[in-house]
Design a protein around this motif. Structure first.
Motif, mmCIF file in Angstrom:
data_model
loop_
_atom_site.group_PDB
_atom_site.id
_atom_site.type_symbol
_atom_site.label_atom_id
_atom_site.label_comp_id
_atom_site.label_asym_id
_atom_site.label_seq_id
_atom_site.Cartn_x
_atom_site.Cartn_y
_atom_site.Cartn_z
ATOM 1 N N ALA A 158 0.861 -1.189 0.000
ATOM 2 C CA ALA A 158 0.000 0.000 0.000
ATOM 3 C C ALA A 158 0.894 1.235 0.000
ATOM 4 O O ALA A 158 2.042 1.168 0.443
ATOM 5 C CB ALA A 158 -0.877 -0.018 1.243
ATOM 6 N N PRO A 159 0.397 2.372 -0.495
ATOM 7 C CA PRO A 159 1.255 3.557 -0.497
ATOM 8 C C PRO A 159 1.649 3.962 0.930
ATOM 9 O O PRO A 159 0.877 3.748 1.864
ATOM 10 C CB PRO A 159 0.391 4.647 -1.135
ATOM 11 C CG PRO A 159 -0.897 4.042 -1.456
ATOM 12 C CD PRO A 159 -0.910 2.624 -1.058
ATOM 13 N N GLU A 161 2.053 6.108 4.116
ATOM 14 C CA GLU A 161 1.149 7.144 4.632
ATOM 15 C C GLU A 161 1.713 7.719 5.919
ATOM 16 O O GLU A 161 2.021 6.980 6.858
ATOM 17 C CB GLU A 161 -0.234 6.534 4.867
ATOM 18 C CG GLU A 161 -1.332 7.579 4.800
ATOM 19 C CD GLU A 161 -2.721 6.950 4.886
ATOM 20 O OE1 GLU A 161 -3.109 6.271 3.927
ATOM 21 O OE2 GLU A 161 -3.385 7.155 5.923
ATOM 22 N N SER A 166 -0.958 10.465 1.889
ATOM 23 C CA SER A 166 -0.578 9.255 1.173
ATOM 24 C C SER A 166 0.547 9.583 0.192
ATOM 25 O O SER A 166 0.392 10.459 -0.661
ATOM 26 C CB SER A 166 -1.808 8.717 0.440
ATOM 27 O OG SER A 166 -1.451 7.577 -0.256
ATOM 28 N N ASP A 168 1.765 8.630 -2.680
ATOM 29 C CA ASP A 168 1.489 7.769 -3.833
ATOM 30 C C ASP A 168 1.957 8.346 -5.156
ATOM 31 O O ASP A 168 1.747 7.754 -6.205
ATOM 32 C CB ASP A 168 -0.002 7.426 -3.884
ATOM 33 C CG ASP A 168 -0.875 8.663 -3.926
ATOM 34 O OD1 ASP A 168 -0.311 9.773 -3.812
ATOM 35 O OD2 ASP A 168 -2.098 8.547 -4.069
ATOM 36 N N THR A 169 2.589 9.505 -5.131
ATOM 37 C CA THR A 169 3.136 10.047 -6.384
ATOM 38 C C THR A 169 4.634 10.298 -6.199
ATOM 39 O O THR A 169 5.113 10.401 -5.060
ATOM 40 C CB THR A 169 2.488 11.405 -6.744
ATOM 41 O OG1 THR A 169 2.747 12.313 -5.667
ATOM 42 C CG2 THR A 169 0.987 11.288 -6.935
ATOM 43 N N TYR A 241 8.218 0.960 -1.260
ATOM 44 C CA TYR A 241 7.197 2.017 -1.294
ATOM 45 C C TYR A 241 7.133 2.692 -2.655
ATOM 46 O O TYR A 241 6.127 3.285 -3.013
ATOM 47 C CB TYR A 241 7.486 3.069 -0.220
ATOM 48 C CG TYR A 241 7.055 2.645 1.157
ATOM 49 C CD1 TYR A 241 5.731 2.249 1.401
ATOM 50 C CD2 TYR A 241 7.942 2.632 2.219
ATOM 51 C CE1 TYR A 241 5.325 1.844 2.655
ATOM 52 C CE2 TYR A 241 7.542 2.234 3.481
ATOM 53 C CZ TYR A 241 6.226 1.843 3.697
ATOM 54 O OH TYR A 241 5.819 1.443 4.937
ATOM 55 N N ARG A 244 5.952 -0.483 -5.193
ATOM 56 C CA ARG A 244 4.710 -1.003 -4.609
ATOM 57 C C ARG A 244 4.425 -2.475 -4.914
ATOM 58 O O ARG A 244 3.343 -2.967 -4.586
ATOM 59 C CB ARG A 244 3.525 -0.129 -5.039
ATOM 60 C CG ARG A 244 3.711 1.368 -4.801
ATOM 61 C CD ARG A 244 2.919 1.837 -3.636
ATOM 62 N NE ARG A 244 1.540 1.517 -3.772
ATOM 63 C CZ ARG A 244 0.643 2.279 -4.379
ATOM 64 N NH1 ARG A 244 1.016 3.435 -4.873
ATOM 65 N NH2 ARG A 244 -0.605 1.915 -4.456
ATOM 66 N N PRO B 115 -1.501 0.702 -9.872
ATOM 67 C CA PRO B 115 -2.050 1.822 -9.088
ATOM 68 C C PRO B 115 -2.030 3.141 -9.863
ATOM 69 O O PRO B 115 -2.923 3.963 -9.722
ATOM 70 C CB PRO B 115 -1.121 1.904 -7.872
ATOM 71 C CG PRO B 115 -0.420 0.606 -7.800
ATOM 72 C CD PRO B 115 -0.358 0.068 -9.193
ATOM 73 N N GLU B 116 -0.998 3.319 -10.709
ATOM 74 C CA GLU B 116 -0.896 4.539 -11.524
ATOM 75 C C GLU B 116 -2.055 4.606 -12.525
ATOM 76 O O GLU B 116 -2.634 5.667 -12.747
ATOM 77 C CB GLU B 116 0.418 4.541 -12.319
ATOM 78 C CG GLU B 116 1.648 4.707 -11.484
ATOM 79 C CD GLU B 116 1.926 6.157 -11.124
ATOM 80 O OE1 GLU B 116 1.534 7.039 -11.901
ATOM 81 O OE2 GLU B 116 2.495 6.376 -10.049
ATOM 82 N N ARG B 119 -5.164 5.486 -10.727
ATOM 83 C CA ARG B 119 -5.174 6.890 -10.313
ATOM 84 C C ARG B 119 -5.390 7.811 -11.510
ATOM 85 O O ARG B 119 -6.166 8.758 -11.436
ATOM 86 C CB ARG B 119 -3.859 7.231 -9.612
ATOM 87 C CG ARG B 119 -3.933 8.444 -8.734
ATOM 88 C CD ARG B 119 -2.844 8.427 -7.685
ATOM 89 N NE ARG B 119 -1.575 8.023 -8.236
ATOM 90 C CZ ARG B 119 -0.770 8.831 -8.897
ATOM 91 N NH1 ARG B 119 -1.097 10.084 -9.093
ATOM 92 N NH2 ARG B 119 0.380 8.392 -9.363
#
Lengths: 346, 389
Positions: A158-159, A161, A166, A168-169, A241, A244, B115-116, B119
Motif C-alpha cells: 500500500a502507499p 502514509e 498518502s 502515492d506520487t 514504497y 509497490r 495503481p498509476e 489513479r
C-alpha cells in the motif's frame, strides 16, 4: 584544502564542511533540491526518487567495498530483505512508514551480519562468491516462504502514509526519499571521521596491520557488513514504497553488479563517489535515450539504436575505468581544483 | 583525453537538463498509444516484433483516415525488459503526451503500474504478459490481455487432450519462476474436471540445462502428454531428445512463448510433432478468412513472429475501443474505454484469430492447437479453434 581556509579552532578543524565556499555551494544544492519538485515533471521526479534510492544503496555498498575493502555481490539481496520486511509489516501490521523503513534496515543488517561471517576467512573474489551464494539462498527464501513473502507472486504494498498524507506520487515520495537519503549520506560521511570508520579504512589498507594496531577484525568486518546491509535494507524499503510490488525477481544478481559498478565508476572509498556513481549508472541510460530521441530519425531508428545505446553505456563504463580509474569523483575533484585558483591560473 | 571526457560529460548533462522542457502537446484529435517496449535486453526478440506490429497497425489505420477523424500516434520507448526502466518510460511518455492506451512489457510492470493506471483513470493497458493474476477485472480494472491467460492456455490444451484421449495421464513441466508457476495450481482442478490425471508435476530451476533427474521422474510417470510452461526454448529440446533416446511415448506440448514458428524450428529434428497452443493465426496462414494477414504480408514480406501478431492485435483492440467510445460520444476515459472494450462481441479480427472474438473480463479465451511440421518448417493446425466459456 582550499587556499585561505585557515583553521583556528579544533571545532573548525573537525567540521565536515570547512570553507565558506563549501557552505555556499551546499546552500545552492539545498535550494536546488527543494525547488526541483516544483519545476520537474513526473518523469524527472520519478528519476530523482530512483536516484535517491540508488544513492542510499550505493553508499551502503561503498562502506563495505570502498572503505573496508570487502567485495560484496549481495547488495540487491539485502535490499530484498529490507523491501520484504517493509512490505510484510505494511501489509500485516500496518505499522508507521518510518518504523517500517528502520525495521527493514535492521532486519537486513541481521542478514548482513550472518553473510559477513565468512569475511574473516575469505577475501576478494572468494568473498564475492560467498555473497553470491547468500543472495541465491535469500532468493530461495523470498520465493518459497509463502506465508511471509507471498511466494512468486510477491506482495503488493500500500502507499506509504504519514499523518494522513498518502505518498502515492513521485512528487510526494521525493519529500520522503531525498531527506532520508541525505541523512544516510551525511551519516556515512561522518562515520569516517570516527574510530569505527578509520578502523574500516585500516582494515581495507592492510587487515593484518589493522589487527596489530588493536582493531578486532571480526567485530569491525561484521560491523561494516551490518552497516552496509542496513543501508541496503532502508534503500530496499524505499524501493518497496516506490514500486509497490515486491517479488523474488525484483532483486536479481545483476542489480548487485549495478551497485558494485556504481561504486567503482563513482570512485571507491569516497562519499561523493558513491553519489556520482549512482547518478551516472541510473541517469546515463536515460540520457542516452533522450539523445537518441532528439536525433531526427524515424521511429524505426529507435529500434535499431536500442542495442547501440546499450553498447555505448558499456563503452562509457569501460572508458571511465581505463581513463579515470579513480572514478567520477576524481574528475569532480579536478574541476574543483581548477576553480580553486581560478581566475589567477588557467 | 580527459578534457574530451569532461566535455562529453558536460554535453550529456546539458542535454539531460534541457530534456525536461515540455514536449509538443498532443493535438486534440489524436489518439496516443504509449509503450514500454523491450527493444533491447533478454526479451528483445519479442519487443522488436511487438513494436513492428503496433507500428504497422497504426500506419494502416492512419492511411485509411484514422478513427472518427482522430489519428493514431504511437510513442514507444525501449524498456530493456527492466521494471525500473519500463516505469521510467511510462512516466516520460505519460508526462509528455495525453496517452489513451499503453503497452507494457512484463507481468512485473503490469503489477507495478496498476495503481498509476487506477489513479490516472485516463488510459487502458495491455501488454506482453499473459499472467493469470491480471485476469481480474476487480484488481486490474484498466488492463487486459490480448489473448488467453496462461491458465486458459492450459485449459485449451487440456480440453484438446480430453477430446483426443479421455482420461489421459498428463505431466506438467515448468520453471521455478513466477512465469512458470503461474498456471500450475489452477490447472490441476481444470484437469480433474476434464477427467484427466495429472501424473506428475516437475519444477526445474531457472536456466536448468541438465535435466536427467527430471527426465527420470518423467519416465516413471509414463504420461501420455507433457506440457511445458515457463520457458522460451531451453530446456525443452533436451527433454525431447532424451525422451526419444529412452523411447518414451509422450506427446510434448508448449504454451505461447515457446510456440513461435522460429522458436519451435530452433529445436531442429526434436521439433517434429511438437504441439502447443496458439491464440493467433501464424503470419503465413493464407486461408481466405484471414485478409488481415494478407495485408501484413504485403507490408512485410519476411516472416513476422507471433509477438508481432500480438502487438498488431493489441493496437487493433485499442483502436476498436476508441472507435466505440467516440461513436457513442463519450469521453476517452479509462472506464469508458474499458467498457467499450468489454462490449466487443463476435468481433472479426480479419483472421488474426480464426474465430470472431468476445472480450469477457480481461482476456480473449480462445486458441488453437498446432503441430510442428519440420519438413515444411511450419506450424500446422491440429485442432479447430477452441473457445473457453
Amino acid at each position: 584544502m582550499r587556499i585561505g581556509t585557515a583553521r583556528s579552532s579544533y571545532r573548525h578543524d573537525e567540521s565536515l564542511f570547512d570553507s565558506r565556499t563549501q557552505h555556499a555551494w551546499l546552500a545552492v544544492l539545498a535550494v536546488a533540491l527543494l525547488g526541483f519538485p516544483f519545476f520537474a515533471d513526473e518523469y524527472w521526479l520519478y528519476l530523482a526518487c530512483l536516484v535517491a534510492i540508488n544513492i542510499a544503496s550505493t553508499t551502503g555498498l561503498n562502506i563495505l567495498t570502498g572503505y573496508t575493502g570487502l567485495v560484496s555481490l549481495g547488495q540487491a539481496a539485502f535490499m530484498g530483505i529490507g523491501a520484504y520486511t517493509v512490505a510484510a509489516l505494511e501489509q500485516k501490521l500496518g505499522t508507521p512508514v518510518l518504523l517500517n523503513l528502520l525495521a527493514g534496515g535492521f532486519v537486513a543488517m541481521l542478514g548482513g551480519l550472518v553473510v559477513g561471517l565468512p569475511s574473516l576467512r575469505v577475501k576478494g573474489l572468494y568473498l564475492a562468491i560467498a555473497t553470491i551464494a547468500a543472495s541465491v539462498v535469500l532468493h530461495f527464501v523470498f520465493a518459497n516462504w509463502h506465508s511471509v513473502t507471498g511466494g512468486h507472486a510477491g506482495i503488493t504494498v500500500a502507499p506509504a502514509e504519514i499523518l494522513g498524507v498518502s505518498f502515492d506520487t513521485s512528487f510526494r515520495l521525493y519529500w520522503l526519499f531525498v531527506p532520508i537519503t541525505a541523512l544516510m549520506v551525511l551519516g556515512a560521511a561522518n562515520l569516517f571521521r570516527t574510530r569505527i570508520g578509520r578502523a574500516f579504512i585500516a582494515i581495507r589498507d592492510r587487515d593484518i596491520s589493522a589487527e596489530v594496531l588493536g582493531i578486532p577484525l571480526l567485530r569491525y568486518k561484521l560491523l561494516s557488513f551490518g552497516l552496509s546491509s542496513f543501508y541496503a535494507g532502508v534503500a530496499g524499503g524505499m524501493w518497496a514504497y516506490f514500486f509497490r510490488v515486491v517479488t523474488p525477481e525484483s532483486f536479481p544478481l545483476i542489480m548487485s553488479i549495478f551497485f558494485l559498478a556504481a561504486v567503482i565508476v563513482g570512485g571507491m572509498g569516497t562519499i561523493l563517489g558513491a553519489i556520482l556513481g549512482a547518478v551516472f549508472m541510473t541517469m546515463v541510460p536515460e540520457a542516452l535515450k533522450l539523445i537518441v530521441g532528439w536525433l531526427p530519425l524515424s521511429a524505426d531508428a529507435t529500434l535499431i539504436l536500442s542495442p547501440v545505446r546499450t553498447i555505448v553505456f558499456g563503452a562509457l563504463i569501460v572508458g571511465f575505468l581505463v581513463f579515470e580509474p579513480l572514478g567520477l569523483q576524481e574528475i569532480w575533484r579536478r574541476i574543483r581544483r581548477f576553480f580553486h585558483l581560478w581566475p589567477f591560473r588557467a | 583525453m580527459r578534457r574530451t571526457v569532461l566535455k562529453s560529460l558536460l554535453a550529456t548533462a546539458v542535454l539531460a537538463a534541457t530534456a525536461g522542457l515540455p514536449a509538443a502537446q498532443a493535438a486534440d484529435k489524436e489518439i496516443v498509444i504509449g509503450g514500454s517496449i523491450p527493444m533491447s535486453g533478454v526479451f528483445a526478440f519479442a519487443g522488436i516484433g511487438i513494436h513492428a506490429g503496433i507500428q504497422d497497425y497504426v500506419k494502416m489505420t492512419n492511411d485509411a483516415g484514422g478513427i472518427e477523424g482522430h489519428m493514431l500516434r504511437y510513442v514507444p520507448e525501449d524498456s530493456a525488459y527492466k521494471v525500473d526502466q519500463s516505469v521510467a518510460a511510462f512516466k516520460k511518455i505519460t508526462s509528455q503526451n495525453k496517452v489513451n492506451f499503453y503497452y507494457g512489457d512484463s507481468t512485473a510492470f503490469s503489477k507495478t503500474i496498476n495503481p498509476e493506471l487506477d489513479r490516472a483513470g485516463s488510459m487502458i493497458m495491455s501488454g506482453a504478459s499473459f499472467a493469470t493474476e491480471l485476469n481480474d477485472p476487480q484488481k486490474f480494472p484498466y488492463q487486459f490481455i490480448a489473448g488467453p491467460d496462461y491458465t486458459q492456455q492450459f485449459g485449451i490444451l487440456l480440453r484438446y487432450i480430453a477430446q483426443q484421449k479421455p482420461g489421459a495421464k498428463v505431466a506438467f513441466v515448468y520453471s521455478d519462476t513466477e512465469f512458470g508457476r503461474d498456471p500450475i495450481e489452477s490447472s490441476r482442478g481444470v484437469a480433474k474436471e476434464l477427467g484427466l490425471n495429472v501424473a506428475i508435476e516437475i519444477m526445474t530451476p531457472p536456466g536448468a540445462v541438465d535435466v536427467s533427474t527430471e527426465m527420470a521422474k518423467l519416465r516413471r510417470a509414463r504420461a501420455d502428454y507433457t506440457i511445458f510452461h515457463g520457458y522460451i526454448l531451453g530446456p525443452i529440446p533436451e527433454f525431447i531428445s532424451q525422451s526419444r533416446q529412452l523411447g518414451l511415448q509422450t506427446q510434448f506440448m508448449g504454451t505461447f512463448w515457446t510456440m513461435d514458428n522460429s522458436t519451435v524450428m530452433q529445436m531442429g529434428e526434436a521439433a517434429e510433432g511438437f504441439m502447443g497452443v496458439m491464440p493467433y493465426n501464424y503470419y503465413y496462414d493464407d486461408s481466405a478468412s484471414a485478409p488481415m494477414l494478407e495485408k501484413i504480408r504485403s507490408m512485410r514480406t519476411e516472416y513476422q513472429n507471433v509477438p508481432y501478431i500480438q502487438g498488431f492485435l493489441s493496437a487493433m483492440l485499442y483502436a476498436e475501443s476508441a472507435r466505440r467510445t467516440l461513436a457513442a460520444g463519450q469521453e476517452m476515459s479509462a472506464a469508458n474505454l474499458k467498457a467499450a472494450l468489454n462490449s466487443i462481441e463476435n468481433f472479426d479480427t480479419g483472421g488474426l484469430i480464426g474465430v470472431p472474438i468476445s472480450i469477457r473480463g480481461n482476456t480473449i479465451p480462445v486458441g488453437r492447437i498446432y503441430r510442428a511440421d519440420v519438413q515444411a518448417k511450419r506450424m500446422v493446425p491440429a485442432s479447430d479453434w477452441i473457445v473457453l466459456e
